[in-house]
Design a protein around this motif. Structure first.
Motif, PDB file in Angstrom:
ATOM      1  N   UNK A  60       0.791  -1.218   0.000  1.00 54.41           N
ATOM      2  CA  UNK A  60       0.000   0.000   0.000  1.00 54.41           C
ATOM      3  C   UNK A  60       0.822   1.265   0.000  1.00 54.41           C
ATOM      4  N   UNK A  61       2.151   1.126   0.120  1.00 50.82           N
ATOM      5  CA  UNK A  61       3.041   2.291   0.104  1.00 50.82           C
ATOM      6  C   UNK A  61       3.071   2.873  -1.302  1.00 50.82           C
ATOM      7  N   UNK A  62       3.038   4.202  -1.384  1.00 49.75           N
ATOM      8  CA  UNK A  62       3.089   4.887  -2.662  1.00 49.75           C
ATOM      9  C   UNK A  62       4.544   5.058  -3.101  1.00 49.75           C
ATOM     10  N   UNK A  63       4.778   5.020  -4.414  1.00 49.45           N
ATOM     11  CA  UNK A  63       6.118   5.184  -4.967  1.00 49.45           C
ATOM     12  C   UNK A  63       6.097   6.318  -5.991  1.00 49.45           C
ATOM     13  N   UNK A  64       7.055   7.228  -5.843  1.00 52.60           N
ATOM     14  CA  UNK A  64       7.144   8.367  -6.754  1.00 52.60           C
ATOM     15  C   UNK A  64       8.503   8.365  -7.444  1.00 52.60           C
TER      16      UNK A  64
END
Length: 202
Positions: free
Chosen positions: A97-101
């Motif tokens: 669920x961690x966002x990656x940019x």
């Protein structure tokens, strides 16, 4: 940061930043129940550690943080050395669920062929493009094309370093999802940011 990466201190420094950030986010979540996403820059050296993903999971559990409230910002350089290993790690983080940019897009070895295979949420357009997007038509064409392409790939777009209303209006009209820069806010302490949260509460 380059010195810390060279002498190895970046690991200790990065661990400290992640710990303090997630601790603060957890406190704000429980205190204000305010939805927010906090982005943390991650060094390629940090990401290369075997226990990196495990440590992120431990910190999320320790401070009772919703994974989607955390976004890890990576630069293109992290994919140079061991592409498959990095993809495996960020894919695992995404499943958590961690966002990656993807940060500073356009300044490294940008390749559209590898971009389609990255499990990311967000692509950040580098400040070097934003700085000249009004004056230089070529930069404007490239920026508009990147925004349109990225949106079709299903990613959010963030423009970095927006410092004037003309840049803001141009990027908004071009379809950029999120604007970041001194025009909207400058660096501030945790206490000052907490006051900002309080002002936004209903």
């Amino acid at each position: 940061i380059p010195i810390a990466e060279k002498n190895g201190d970046i690991i200790q420094l990065g661990d400290f930043v992640l710990n303090e950030t997630l601790k603060m986010v957890g406190e704000w979540k429980n205190k204000y129940h305010y939805p927010l996403i906090v982005s943390v820059n991650i060094s390629s050296i940090q990401l290369s550690k075997d226990d990196f993903v495990d440590n992120i999971e431990k910190l999320i559990d320790q401070y009772d943080v919703d994974p989607e409230n955390l976004e890890l910002e990576l630069t293109e350089s992290v994919f140079i050395e061991d592409f498959d290993d990095i993809i495996d790690k960020i894919s695992t983080l995404r499943r958590m669920g961690v966002r990656i940019s993807l940060d500073d897009f356009g300044t490294g070895f940008s390749s559209l062929s590898y971009l389609r295979n990255l499990p990311i949420n967000t692509l950040k357009i580098d400040k070097s493009f934003v700085d000249s997007v009004i004056e230089d038509r070529s930069t404007g064409i490239i920026t508009e094309s990147v925004i349109a392409m990225v949106k079709k790939l299903g990613f959010e777009t963030v423009a970095e370093g927006v410092e004037c209303k003309e840049q803001f209006d141009y990027l908004r009209e071009s379809g950029c999802d999120i604007i970041q820069g001194f025009l909207l806010g400058r660096p501030m302490s945790g206490k000052d940011f907490e006051k900002l949260i309080v002002r936004q509460l209903p």
